[in-house]
Structure formats: structure tokens, C-alpha cells
Design an enzyme around this catalytic site. Structure first.
Site, mmCIF file in Angstrom:
data_model
loop_
_atom_site.group_PDB
_atom_site.id
_atom_site.type_symbol
_atom_site.label_atom_id
_atom_site.label_comp_id
_atom_site.label_asym_id
_atom_site.label_seq_id
_atom_site.Cartn_x
_atom_site.Cartn_y
_atom_site.Cartn_z
ATOM 1 C CG PHE A 118 49.917 47.765 -22.826
ATOM 2 C CD1 PHE A 118 49.247 48.904 -22.431
ATOM 3 C CD2 PHE A 118 50.262 46.831 -21.852
ATOM 4 C CE1 PHE A 118 48.907 49.099 -21.093
ATOM 5 C CE2 PHE A 118 49.926 47.017 -20.521
ATOM 6 C CZ PHE A 118 49.256 48.152 -20.145
ATOM 7 C CD GLN A 230 58.138 41.450 -19.010
ATOM 8 O OE1 GLN A 230 57.082 41.448 -18.407
ATOM 9 N NE2 GLN A 230 58.212 41.430 -20.323
ATOM 10 C CG HIS A 232 57.315 46.454 -15.593
ATOM 11 N ND1 HIS A 232 57.376 47.820 -15.730
ATOM 12 C CD2 HIS A 232 56.100 46.084 -16.081
ATOM 13 C CE1 HIS A 232 56.247 48.244 -16.271
ATOM 14 N NE2 HIS A 232 55.453 47.212 -16.489
ATOM 15 C CG LEU A 246 53.540 47.345 -12.240
ATOM 16 C CD1 LEU A 246 54.735 47.073 -13.138
ATOM 17 C CD2 LEU A 246 52.440 46.340 -12.510
ATOM 18 C CD GLU A 249 54.018 47.860 -21.518
ATOM 19 O OE1 GLU A 249 54.668 47.080 -20.806
ATOM 20 O OE2 GLU A 249 53.768 47.652 -22.705
ATOM 21 N NE ARG A 280 55.516 45.099 -19.684
ATOM 22 C CZ ARG A 280 54.541 44.502 -18.992
ATOM 23 N NH1 ARG A 280 54.733 43.289 -18.478
ATOM 24 N NH2 ARG A 280 53.391 45.114 -18.810
ATOM 25 C CG HIS A 344 56.613 42.616 -14.101
ATOM 26 N ND1 HIS A 344 55.754 42.943 -13.077
ATOM 27 C CD2 HIS A 344 55.866 42.614 -15.240
ATOM 28 C CE1 HIS A 344 54.538 43.136 -13.576
ATOM 29 N NE2 HIS A 344 54.573 42.934 -14.864
ATOM 30 N NE ARG A 378 53.926 38.925 -18.622
ATOM 31 C CZ ARG A 378 53.337 40.069 -18.293
ATOM 32 N NH1 ARG A 378 52.423 40.590 -19.076
ATOM 33 N NH2 ARG A 378 53.675 40.691 -17.189
#
Lengths: 543, 488
Positions: A118, A230, A232, A246, A249, A280, A344, A378
Site C-alpha cells: 500500500f 484526508q 482519498h 471509494l 488503494e 495519499r 475520506h 493516514r
């Protein structure tokens, strides 16, 4: 007023996502527990929608030190190191525990839980169950919950914390008919999740309305880093009503490429080393910049392409993505996805100790409604891990709280009276909450988005102030909750804007167009922003 | 933005009034889902109650009926005129149903302790059973749930998931038996309703039944049928002269040969209802189709497969495939045999077609229209098992006026008629009511199990599509004596 009566319990858990259910399971070892769930428990929150995965150090070559370093670097060094340490040390045990309770994670080539790369990681440490990881965790947790004696109150939402002698002593909740119930407890665990529903474009479920921030703040607890929202990088943009949904990721983890309108793999300009698997904040800013500078698609996004992967890989590793896009007429095996950033996750929240104590005695917090674990940004995969590590810690702390005498004290009675007057005000209101919420979402998207400056933020705050003066209308008692939720969203939005004005630097997800401080994050003179009814400010680092 | 009008079922338990459909005209964006139209309707009337949460098909909160079929509101495109109703479960208010008691019947894993993640093969077997979002759609359409205390299709899905999981300590087969494993009629309504396309009958119930059989849970009546198949090759005992003793192995059409089918007759039509099979052969002859009947054919194995008695299956398959290997097209008239050959036999050296498909593909001589009002009962194994719905209706409309009734299992499948006769009878009685409401003169179907069972639950003649067509042909030819023969 209190149609559903007064109940007492040892621990009251508010919220039924991954953190809340984990907290309830743990607290049940220590006494009676009531779990309040705004939805049918197990269906609410963002855990069941979480697709990508769960970060844990499980294999040789990886180490807790690497996970800590990745998390701190990804969080622009704003994270609370003690919380990061707890996250990293305990995440492996919590995932093993889920496995022992029956979770069906994917299996790695050499056996054991499979892991994939990730963003922002030096080691592929994201455990997964296809792209329905959160759903699998939630099913497992609900199985486990069923084996405890926890009383689950479905479809009842906490609307106010009750205070007794400076302690949190319980909460008032509204059920589906708008009937109120009082829940008195020795300790309360707040696990209401996040609040990016305050933005027009958001990945959050319907329960992401910031209730925990608002209830905690009103009760006097302190919040930190609320400006850290955040975005995304990859949310769907079409059709209109699915905007913000969403796009995990994991798509980039599996090798997905970001391309602009000209077909350029533009991440080379922003982070040539990590490319699509940068953090991100970086990827979201890169996409926003491509679009702002005219290299976006007609609909204002970029392309996310997995057509170079085998159809089988897409089918096995990204089945939900395949299913969701097919439902909207796009076969991601042969066509690229069109994506743009979407609100997000809120990194900020209730300030907690590693034992999940907030600044308000008797109130514990875990999961997205708490702050400090993720700093300014994050990492993907750290939130599901957070739900389990801190859910357990909060449940343990709350469970160990001393048993007290519980009753409707004169102080609590005064609060109930105030709440009654508030509800009467809603019954006599004028403006449907849906219309206030719609205007709020637009205000926040325009005024407190990826790029911010003082003027925009002050404008957003002024807009929120206007909306706060609208007299919310409950046509029936069942709409009282709509009014409470709209008020919570207004307060959450206000906290985000106020915190964003307090931080004069660019840090992680918080990008000021008018920074007065341009030092790199590791040399920033600033630490947490903080907000409470007692005051607000930004902490400075002693150097 | 475009306007759409949806009609939404409104129900207030305090009003004492039954549910009613209320129209809402709302503006929606291109690509809007039912959920977005409901949001817009709720802005007009904030008292409208419905559930939703994730908005992306992953939480299962928002299942409703859209135009009569269960669907997740958040994933289903909205269309002008859509009718939105609650699932067929106890309604709390408007579109909100009492889902929690149904979810509570889904078993939880009982950890043995110290459980490691199973190996890759086991996880791959588990995964398709883990996709359930507990939306209640399958439970709402299940006929066994309607008339028994069956825990429901997804409860069986979960028990099979637990059986496959080495970390679970529960005795799931006994539990499944106690919670209604043998009440499933194999109608596949759950599969059709499932937003995650989980084939609960094949992937869970039949496997649980096979395990239950190994553990000795088989009903004596089911065991008798398996014995009969083992000793005679047939699941129905000889009670009349079987079709095979009444016909030649090759039956030429009346006119030029337009085609040829090899006829897989099945136990019911060969042993119990041979007259219906003769009617079908007559219809084929009148349409230029040569009928070949390989005499070595045996039971397809469906009665064994549906009741978990799978030991003999490979032998039956081998005999049947051998018998039909020389023929390019194998025709079934029994919906159960057809589904079994198509779905359970794997790759075959021939093409399997139901008689409705055969007649549609070759085209038929138009029959005479009769002054007759009929209704059609969709056999589950034809409608959902083989996706055949419009073909028989077209033939029926060529002969008579067709009055529709809801497609719903009659109760005869899945070994229920023999194993749980009281359940089969309860479902049969539901059919009686539905049939009466149509005001039809006859009931038409296309499956011997349905025809035989429904005949026990209506005073009207229950007949096969082919028999009705034959009536039409005979009327046209002047020898009109429309059959009033009841199924024996």
C-alpha cells in the site's frame, strides 16, 4: 421526554463499527455492556465498506520499527508517538485474533495471511480479504459479539453525553421513532467513526456525520488536529450520485496506473520514486493539480488504469471494484476508471492517551473519532488496524473503570430539560435539515478542501455560522434525529475550519495556499492544534 | 436532472390502515439509483422511512422490492414508474422491515481456540460463501420460510461456510437439520434474489444435505427412492405401462423431417405420466421433428442430488451420457431433468434443450385458438433453473387467453413432497389460492412434478404446455376434443 426509560450498565459503547464492536467485546469481560448502534449493528460505520486492508508486521524483512517509521513519515511527524507505538506493536496480535475468531483473509503464497503493498510503505504489510477486508472483519466481530452478553440496541443514536460532577455518566439516545432513552454507565466508549459526510464529495457511509466529535466537544472533551482531513486520491466521479464512492488503494497496490488526459503517468512529476504508491496526501494533491492545470478528463478527473493486469488478477483481487464499476457500465478489465479526490478520513479527533482516555473523565474514545494516531496523513491500511488495537484498549480501560452509583441526578435532570427544550425547538423549526446539510456540504467542499487559505476558511466559517442560525425543523418526532445529526455536522465542520485557521503551515493533508511557516514537517515548530469549549490554539514544539 | 415518478409503499403501524402506494415525482441525475430517488422523495415528505448506510452495495441495509423483485436500492438504477415496496418480511414502517430477527438466525463461528488461517484451498472454498451482506432478500422470497420455521437460505449458507472451516467447533450438520435443511424445495428463488449472486442451493444446501446423508439424517422415504434408482434405474415405481413399452425407439414426424431430437424422458413422464409425454411426441411429429428414444436411459439423478444421496450419481451420469452420445440434441420435457443435465452434468458431448426451446428454435405450426382462459405456473427448474419463461407463454397465448399469476414454488421440489409432505401441501394450498384469483379454466405448466403436485391442490385441470398445443392442433384439424383429462 424519556419514553424509553432509564437503563444502567457498566460500560456504554456508542458506535458499532470495527472499533465499537471490538471495544464492546473487550469490555464485556468486565461487566454489563450496552452497545448503541445508529444502524443495525454490523451494517453501519465505515468498517464494512473498508476495502483495502489492515497493516500489520507479520513477516521476516518487516519490523515494528519500519512500520513506525512509515506511519510517522506518512503522518508528517504530527502523530502521537505513543499511539503509533501501540498501533504497531499490537496490530499483529489483533489480526491473529481475528483469524482465530474465523476471519477469512486471503492466503499468501507461503501460507498465512496474504499481504500486499500500500502507499507509503517500505514493506508490503497490508493484510486483505480480496477488496472486502472490512466486511470480513465486521462479520467476524459480529460473530464474536454474539458470543458475549453485550446488549445491542439497534437503530438508536446517541444525541448527547450526560455529565455528572465533571464526569461522563452516560448518554441520551433516540430510537427510530424519535423516542428518547437514557443510558447511565460507569464508563462510556465513543466509537462513532468519522465525519467526512460534511463534504459534498465523500466516501463515508451515512453514519459518517461527525457525531463523536460534536458530542465530545459539547461535553467538554478536547479535540486535536481537526484540520487534518484526508482526501482519498481516488473516488469515483460518475455517475453524479455515486461521486466520491471509494476506489480502493488496493487498485494501485495491485499495480494500477494513474494517467492524465494526455496519457501521461503524471505521478513521475510528483513522486518519481514511489509513483502511484506515494502517500495519499501527495497523490490527492497531484490529481487535483493535474485537473487544475487543465490535464484532467472532461469530467474533472484522471484515469486509473488496470487494463494491463490480467483479467484474473482483477477478478480475484478486486472483485468489489469490478462489480461496482460494472453496475455503472464500466468494465475495468478493459477500460480505465475515472477518478478524483474524495473526502475520506478525519485524522484529528478526541485527544486520547494510549489507554484511550479522553480529557473528559469517564469518556474513552477509539477509532476514527479519536485523534493522534495518524498525524497529518493516514496510511492506507492503518485505520482498520487502529479500530482493533484501540477498540480493544478502550474496551479494556472502560471495563476496568470503577463501578459507581448511577442515577438521574439533579445535574442530569437539568441536561434532560435542556434537551427537551432543544427538541421542542426542532418541532417548531422552519428549515428541513436536508437543505441545511446540502448547503453545508457545498460550503465545506469549496472552502475547506484540499487547498485552503485564510480567506476561504473564514468564508466557510461565516457560511456555517449562517447555517447554524437556521431553525432546523422536525416534521415528525422521527426527524428529531435528522436535526441532531445536522447540528453535529455543522459543529464538526466548524471545528475543521477553526483548526485549519490555527495551523499556518502545510503539513500532510493540510495544504495552506498562504502558509506563514515553510519549514519541512520534521523541523516544524508546530505540534497539535487543539479545540475545546475551554479554548483553542496550536501547540509549539520546544526546541 | 430528469423527472421520474416512483410509487413507494407507505405503511404506518399506528394508523391501522393497510400499506398503500404513494407516487412521488422527483428530479434525479443521470445514472441515479433507487436510493437517490428515495432521498429526493424524503425531501418532499420527511416522514418517509427506509434504511440505507454504505451506499455502495456492501452493508445490505437498503434491500427493497423494486417492481416486485428484491434489490439493493443503492445499486439499482431508478426508472420512471418504478414501484418500491418493502421486502416480504414483517414491515415495521414504510420500507423498513424487521431484519434483526432474521440476521440473528445466522450462526456465529464457535472458535476452537488457537485457530490458524486455513490453507489456500480451504480459503478459496470459503470465500464465495463469505460475500453475504445479510440484506434479507433471500429470506424474503423463500417459500420454505413462508410455511415452516426454516432459518432461511443465508443461515444454511453460513452453516456450510462453518462446516468447511476447520476453526469452527460447532456441530453444524445437526444444527442445519434442526433448522430446516430439508425444507428447501430447491426453487432457487434465493439465488435469483441475492445481490451477491450466491448460489445457496448448489453451494451450500446440497452439500450440507450430502454431509447429513453421510451422517445418517436421510429420511426413510428418500432412502427408498435411492434404493429404487439403484435397483431399477428409475426413481418412480412401475404403476402403469411405462412410455418405453408404448413407443418405438425412433418416431418419424408426419411430414418431411425438419430436425431430430433424442428424448430424455425422465422418471415422472416415463413411469407416472406417460400420456403427457405422448402428447409432447405428437406435437413434435406435427412439427417435423423426429424423436429418437434411447432405451438405455435412466434417472438423471436429480432426486438423489437434491436430497444429498450422491453416491450413485456418477454411475447414472455415465449411463445417460453413453446412451445419448450419438445425438447432437438431447431434449428434456421435465424441468428437473433439464436443469440437472444442464447444470450438474458438467461438459457434455451433446446440447441439452428443453422442449420449449426446441419448439421455439424450430418454429411451430400455428394451433387453433380455443375459447379458453388459462394460467401458467412457472416450474422453478425451468424459470430459474434454465431461464425459460417467455417461450411457454408464447405457445400458450397461441391457443388460449393467458392470465398471469405470481411465479412461486408449488412445493414439490427438493425432495420436499416425499420428505416433508405437510410443507409441500401448505405450498400447494398457496398455489390453490393464487390459481383461484386468476379465474382461469385450466392451469398450464411444463414440469411433471409441478403438474402432478398442483393437481392435488386445485379442482381445475392441470396440464402440460404440449397437451394444450395438441388441443389447438386437434381443434384445427376438426377432431376437436380438447383434453379435459386430469393428471392421474
Amino acid at each position: 421526554m424519556v419514553d424509553n426509560g432509564v437503563s444502567t450498565t457498566h460500560v456504554l459503547v456508542i458506535g458499532s463499527g470495527g472499533a465499537g464492536v471490538r471495544a464492546a467485546i473487550e469490555a464485556a469481560e468486565h461487566g454489563p455492556v450496552v452497545l448503541l448502534s445508529k444502524t443495525i449493528a454490523g451494517k453501519g460505520g465505515c468498517t464494512p465498506m473498508a476495502e483495502g486492508g489492515y497493516n500489520a508486521v507479520l513477516r521476516e524483512g518487516d519490523s515494528p520499527e519500519l512500520h513506525v517509521a512509515d506511519t510517522l513519515r506518512g503522518g508528517a511527524y504530527l502523530n502521537d508517538p505513543a499511539l503509533v507505538d501501540a498501533l504497531v506493536r499490537e496490530a499483529p496480535d489483533r489480526v491473529r485474533e481475528l483469524v482465530s475468531w474465523g476471519a477469512v483473509f486471503d492466503v499468501g503464497p507461503e501460507g498465512g495471511v496474504a499481504q500486499r503493498p500500500f502507499g507509503g510503505q517500505q514493506f508490503p504489510r497490508t493484510c486483505y480479504a480480496g477488496d472486502r477486508t472490512g466486511h470480513e472483519m465486521m462479520v467476524t466481530l459480529m460473530d464474536r459479539l454474539a458470543a458475549t452478553g453485550v446488549t445491542v440496541v439497534h437503530e438508536s443514536a446517541a444525541v448527547e453525553l450526560l455529565l455528572d460532577d465533571g464526569r461522563c455518566a452516560g448518554a441520551v439516545a433516540l430510537d427510530g421513532d424519535g423516542a428518547a432513552g437514557v443510558y447511565l454507565a460507569d464508563a462510556v466508549v465513543m466509537a462513532t467513526g468519522g465525519g467526512t459526510q460534511v463534504y459534498d464529495i465523500s466516501t463515508n457511509s451515512s453514519s459518517g456525520t461527525g457525531d463523536g466529535y460534536a458530542l465530545g466537544y459539547r461535553a467538554g472533551a478536547e479535540l486535536i488536529d481537526m484540520e487534518m482531513v484526508q482526501f482519498h486520491p481516488t473516488g469515483a466521479i460518475h455517475p453524479y450520485d455515486a461521486r466520491g464512492r471509494l476506489v480502493t488503494e488496493a487498485v494501485r497496490g495491485e499495480g494500477g496506473r494513474l494517467l492524465n488526459r494526455l496519457g501521461e503517468r503524471f505521478m513521475a512529476r510528483y513522486d518519481p520514486e514511489r509513483m502511484e504508491l506515494s502517500t495519499r496526501d501527495v497523490v490527492a494533491r497531484a490529481i487535483a493539480t493535474e485537473v487544475l492545470e487543465g490535464r484532467g478528463t472532461e469530467r474533472g478527473g484522471v484515469w486509473l488504469d488496470v487494463t494491463h493486469l490480467s483479467a484474473r488478477q482483477v477478478e480475484e483481487r478486486l472483485p468489489i471494484m469490478l462489480e461496482q464499476f460494472l453496475a455503472f457500465g464500466v468494465d475495468i478489465r478493459t477500460e480505465p476508471m475515472e477518478v478524483a479526490p474524495t473526502a475520506h478520513h478525519i485524522m484529528g479527533g478526541l485527544r486520547i492517551t494510549p489507554d484511550c482516555a479522553t480529557t473528559l473523565p469517564g469518556l474513552f474514545a477509539c477509532g476514527e473519532c479519536s485523534g493522534g494516531v495518524h498525524g497529518a496523513n493516514r496510511l492506507g491500511g492503518n485505520a482498520l488496524a487502529e479500530t482493533q488495537v484501540f477498540g480493544r484498549r478502550a474496551g479494556l480501560s472502560a471495563g476496568r473503570s470503577p463501578v459507581r452509583e448511577k442515577g438521574v441526578t439533579p445535574g442530569i435532570d437539568r441536561q434532560l430539560g435542556a434537551l427537551r427544550r432543544r427538541f421542542d425547538g426542532f418541532r417548531d423549526g422552519e428549515v428541513p435539515p436536508a437543505s441545511v446539510v446540502r448547503r453545508l456540504k457545498e460550503t465545506m467542499w469549496c472552502g475547506a478542501g484540499i487547498y485552503r487559505d485564510r480567506g476561504q476558511l473564514a468564508g466557510a466559517l461565516a457560511g456555517i455560522e449562517v447555517l447554524k442560525h437556521e431553525r432546523l425543523l422536525a416534521r415528525t418526532d422521527r426527524n428529531l434525529l435528522d436535526c441532531c445529526t445536522a447540528a453535529n455536522m455543522l459543529l464538526t465542520a466548524e471545528l475543521i475550519c477553526r483548526a485549519a485557521l490555527l495551523r499556518p503551515e502545510c503539513r500532510g493533508a493540510h495544504t495552506r495556499l498562504d502558509p506563514s511557516c515553510e519549514l519541512p514537517p520534521d523541523r516544524s515548530p508546530y505540534a497539535h492544534t487543539y479545540l475545546s469549549t475551554a479554548g483553542e490554539g496550536i501547540e509549539e514544539v520546544a526546541r | 436532472m430528469t423527472p421520474v415518478t416512483i410509487r413507494v409503499s407507505r405503511f404506518d403501524p399506528a394508523s391501522g390502515q393497510p400499506a398503500r402506494l404513494v407516487p412521488y415525482t422527483v428530479e434525479v441525475h443521470e445514472g441515479a439509483r433507487v436510493l437517490h430517488a428515495l432521498h429526493a422523495a424524503r425531501e418532499q415528505d420527511p416522514s418517509l422511512a427506509y434504511r440505507y448506510c454504505c451506499g455502495s452495495g456492501q452493508c445490505g441495509s437498503c434491500a427493497v422490492k423494486v417492481n416486485g423483485k428484491p434489490a439493493l436500492a443503492c445499486m439499482t438504477p431508478v426508472g420512471d414508474g418504478d414501484v418500491i415496496e418493502p421486502l416480504d418480511l414483517p414491515v415495521v414502517r414504510d420500507l423498513v422491515v424487521d431484519l434483526v430477527p432474521r440476521i440473528a438466525r445466522i450462526a456465529a463461528l464457535l472458535p476452537k481456540g488457537g485457530g490458524e488461517l486455513p490453507d489456500a484451498a480451504t480459503v478459496e472454498a470459503l470465500k464465495p460463501l463469505c460475500d453475504c451482506v445479510e440484506c434479507g432478500s433471500c429470506v424474503s422470497v423463500c417459500p420454505a420460510v413462508a410455511v415452516t420455521d426454516f432459518a432461511g437460505p443465508t443461515a444454511m449458507r453460513q452453516l456450510e461456510r462453518l462446516v468447511l472451516d476447520p476453526r469452527d467447533a460447532g456441530d453444524r450438520v445437526s444444527q442445519a437439520d434442526a433448522e430446516g435443511l430439508f425444507t428447501c424445495t430447491s426453487c432457487h428463488a434465493c439465488y435469483e434474489a441475492c445481490p451477491k449472486d450466491i448460489e445457496i442451493m448448489g453451494k451450500a444446501i446440497e452439500r450440507l444435505r450430502a454431509e447429513a446423508h453421510r451422517r445418517g439424517y436421510t429420511f426413510p422415504r428418500h432412502a427408498e427412492i435411492a434404493d429404487l434408482v439403484r435397483t431399477t434405474g428409475r426413481s418412480v415405481a412401475r404403476i402403469t405401462t411405462p412410455l418405453f413399452e408404448r413407443v418405438e425407439p425412433v418416431i418419424e414426424p408426419y411430414g418431411p423431417v425438419r430436425g431430430e431430437v433424442a428424448f430424455f424422458v425422465g422418471c415422472m413422464y416415463s413411469m407416472r405420466l406417460p400420456e403427457t409425454a405422448l402428447d409432447a411426441i405428437e406435437v413434435l411429429r406435427r412439427n417435423g421433428i423426429r424423436v429418437v428414444i434411447p432405451m438405455e436411459q435412466v434417472c438423471c439423478g436429480s432426486p438423489l442430488l437434491r436430497t444429498g444421496q450422491t453416491e450413485d450419481l456418477e454411475r447414472l451420469k455415465r449411463i445417460n451420457i453413453g446412451a445419448f452420445r450419438p445425438y447432437p440434441v438431447v431434449m428434456t420435457t421435465c424441468a428437473g431433468c433439464g436443469m440437472t443435465l444442464k447444470k450438474n452434468y458438467g461438459d457434455l458431448p451433446f446440447r441439452v434443450m428443453d422442449i420449449n426451446e426446441v419448439l421455439t428454435e424450430f418454429g411451430i405450426e400455428p394451433p387453433a385458438r380455443l375459447p379458453l382462459k388459462v394460467t401458467y405456473h412457472d416450474p422453478c427448474h425451468l424459470l430459474r433453473g434454465q431461464g425459460i419463461s417467455e417461450e411457454p407463454r408464447a405457445f400458450i397465448r397461441g391457443v388460449a387467453d393467458l392470465v398471469e399469476m405470481p411465479a412461486y414454488c408449488c412445493g414439490s421440489g427438493g425432495g420436499v413432497k416425499s420428505g416433508k409432505p405437510e410443507e409441500a401441501a401448505a405450498l400447494g394450498e398457496l398455489r390453490r389460492k393464487a390459481i383461484e384469483e386468476t379465474g382461469a379454466d385450466q392451469v398450464i405448466s411444463s414440469c411433471p412434478f409441478c403438474e402432478f403436485h398442483i393437481q392435488g391442490h386445485t379442482d381445475l385441470p392441470v396440464r402440460n404446455v404440449a397437451s394444450l398445443l395438441l388441443d389447438g392442433y386437434r381443434a384445427r384439424e376438426g377432431d376437436a376434443r380438447p383434453g379435459e383429462r386430469k393428471v392421474q
